[in-house]
Design an enzyme around this catalytic site. Structure first.
Site, PDB file in Angstrom:
ATOM      1  N   ASP A 180      12.212 -31.672 -12.222  1.00 54.43           N
ATOM      2  CA  ASP A 180      11.779 -30.425 -11.621  1.00 54.43           C
ATOM      3  C   ASP A 180      12.039 -30.335 -10.124  1.00 54.43           C
ATOM      4  O   ASP A 180      11.609 -29.404  -9.489  1.00 54.43           O
ATOM      5  CB  ASP A 180      10.279 -30.257 -11.891  1.00 54.43           C
ATOM      6  CG  ASP A 180       9.841 -28.814 -11.901  1.00 54.43           C
ATOM      7  OD1 ASP A 180      10.700 -27.932 -11.952  1.00 54.43           O
ATOM      8  OD2 ASP A 180       8.621 -28.569 -11.851  1.00 54.43           O
TER       9      ASP A 180
ATOM     10  N   PRO B  16      11.418 -38.450  -7.770  1.00 51.93           N
ATOM     11  CA  PRO B  16      11.694 -37.314  -8.653  1.00 51.93           C
ATOM     12  C   PRO B  16      10.388 -36.584  -9.001  1.00 51.93           C
ATOM     13  O   PRO B  16       9.331 -37.211  -9.103  1.00 51.93           O
ATOM     14  CB  PRO B  16      12.285 -37.974  -9.911  1.00 51.93           C
ATOM     15  CG  PRO B  16      12.703 -39.339  -9.480  1.00 51.93           C
ATOM     16  CD  PRO B  16      11.780 -39.737  -8.379  1.00 51.93           C
ATOM     17  N   LYS B  17      10.475 -35.270  -9.153  1.00 54.03           N
ATOM     18  CA  LYS B  17       9.319 -34.484  -9.592  1.00 54.03           C
ATOM     19  C   LYS B  17       9.404 -34.351 -11.106  1.00 54.03           C
ATOM     20  O   LYS B  17      10.251 -33.629 -11.624  1.00 54.03           O
ATOM     21  CB  LYS B  17       9.289 -33.113  -8.921  1.00 54.03           C
ATOM     22  CG  LYS B  17       8.031 -32.322  -9.240  1.00 54.03           C
ATOM     23  CD  LYS B  17       8.024 -30.982  -8.531  1.00 54.03           C
ATOM     24  CE  LYS B  17       6.717 -30.240  -8.801  1.00 54.03           C
ATOM     25  NZ  LYS B  17       6.493 -29.998 -10.242  1.00 54.03           N
ATOM     26  N   TRP B  18       8.511 -35.025 -11.806  1.00 55.41           N
ATOM     27  CA  TRP B  18       8.539 -35.065 -13.261  1.00 55.41           C
ATOM     28  C   TRP B  18       7.934 -33.802 -13.847  1.00 55.41           C
ATOM     29  O   TRP B  18       6.965 -33.267 -13.304  1.00 55.41           O
ATOM     30  CB  TRP B  18       7.810 -36.299 -13.767  1.00 55.41           C
ATOM     31  CG  TRP B  18       8.482 -37.552 -13.329  1.00 55.41           C
ATOM     32  CD1 TRP B  18       8.242 -38.263 -12.185  1.00 55.41           C
ATOM     33  CD2 TRP B  18       9.572 -38.199 -13.988  1.00 55.41           C
ATOM     34  NE1 TRP B  18       9.105 -39.320 -12.112  1.00 55.41           N
ATOM     35  CE2 TRP B  18       9.930 -39.312 -13.189  1.00 55.41           C
ATOM     36  CE3 TRP B  18      10.265 -37.947 -15.173  1.00 55.41           C
ATOM     37  CZ2 TRP B  18      10.964 -40.167 -13.555  1.00 55.41           C
ATOM     38  CZ3 TRP B  18      11.292 -38.797 -15.529  1.00 55.41           C
ATOM     39  CH2 TRP B  18      11.629 -39.899 -14.723  1.00 55.41           C
TER      40      TRP B  18
END
Length: 360
Positions: free
Chosen positions: A182, A33-35
């Protein structure tokens, strides 16, 4: 602030490894996941902890609760790349606005915020462990070592979920946005750690919306150039709400826009964002408002009759506003301003942040 003297195989400051944007999820990678937080490389050398940032300036003093968590959960000597995040516990989603407020000069305010909006640290890479520099090791090895050394870590320290299954990555991309994330990051399994180089890829959500142009601010370089255009959408009550801005224009376009906008300039008395009608808490621009992220930045604007419609690209919404600055797509003379409502926006399905952090 001076950096803390440390004797690690990788010492601060270190610029994080970066990602370049791609349109689609690439096959054959490791996906995370893109944090949506503050990128941070955390250094621990015994009792000493430093929280680095993308611009290499330490953020240690702003997050005392993260320092405590590192001391409680990290190995005695380690360098870990990750993200500092803040969760909205009521909505169970990320809260980037609350995270930004954590950067404050007053020690008393920092202490208060560390208790009322505590931060967490999400780890996703291991640069050093003990006396060993791991940056030349392939990512798959670094990831396995990270999982082992933080296997017993407890919140607010987390290890980001990761998968090499493309179908799972596609599901994450669709679902995790509902928890405020994101997009996705993709890394090659054999990737070495390369500071300040765009050797990873990022896949972000891209959408368009038709918005009303409700005002402008001039550019800092000249009073006859547009700095940004203020965007609005009509809510369910028929009120034009502020949703963000567009502002990335070439110089020539900024001057052309300024000339064009003069024909739409109006007074605040005839404007939907009339200061006299403004109520505290309404999410519309306010005269002489100061940005809490940019001390001294003037957020006043020149009002325009809400007659122009522009199509913009945006990543996603945070509350009722665009999370990032929107991008100009095209003018829409065929659209009526009153048709520019929130109903046109794609809303992500809500997803529980706790399930993301636990890999669920």
């Amino acid at each position: 602030m001076d950096t803390v003297p440390m004797e690690l195989p990788v010492n601060p400051p270190v610029k994080p490894m970066l990602a370049k944007a791609v349109a689609d999820i690439p096959p054959g990678q490791v996906y995370e996941p893109k944090w949506d937080g503050f990128r941070s490389i955390v250094f621990r050398d015994g009792a000493e902890v430093e929280i680095g940032s993308r611009n290499e300036k330490p953020m240690t003093r702003y997050f005392p609760e993260v320092v405590e968590a590192v001391l409680a959960n990290f190995p005695q000597r380690a360098v870990v790349d990750g993200e500092v995040i803040v969760a909205d516990t009521a909505r169970n989603t990320l809260d980037f606005e609350a995270l930004q407020q954590r950067i404050h000069p007053a020690a008393s305010r920092i202490k208060l915020l560390s208790e009322t909006t505590p931060a967490s640290f999400v780890a996703f890479d291991l640069l050093a462990l003990g006396d060993e520099d791991l940056t030349e090791r392939p990512f798959a090895e670094r990831r396995a070592m990270l999982e082992r050394c933080l296997a017993d870590a407890s919140p607010p320290v987390h290890v980001t979920p990761a998968t090499d299954n493309l179908d799972t990555a596609r599901r994450w991309f669709a679902e995790f946005e509902g928890a405020g994330l994101d997009g996705l990051i993709a890394k090659a399994a054999d990737l070495t750690y390369q500071p300040d180089k765009r050797v990873m890829t990022k896949i972000k959500h891209k959408r368009t919306a038709d918005c009303v142009v409700a005002g402008y601010r001039v550019h800092k370089s000249a009073d006859n150039r547009i700095g940004s255009l203020l965007l609005g959408l009509y809510n369910d009550e028929g009120v034009l709400a502020s949703v963000g801005v567009i502002g990335a224009f070439p110089v020539a376009v900024r001057e052309e826009l300024f000339e064009r906008m003069q024909g739409y300039v109006t007074t605040f008395d005839a404007h939907p964002w009339n200061w006299a009608a403004h109520e505290q808490g309404e999410r519309t621009p306010r005269r002489n408002e100061q940005s809490r992220w940019n001390a001294g930045k003037d957020l006043s604007f020149t009002p325009l009759r809400p007659e122009l419609v522009v199509e913009v690209r945006y990543d996603y919404m945070e509350g009722e506003r665009f999370r990032h600055t929107a991008q100009f797509e095209r003018w829409r003379p065929d659209r009526e301003p009153r048709s520019c409502t929130y109903d046109q926006l794609e809303r992500p399905v809500r997803f529980n942040l706790a399930d993301v952090l636990s890999g669920g």
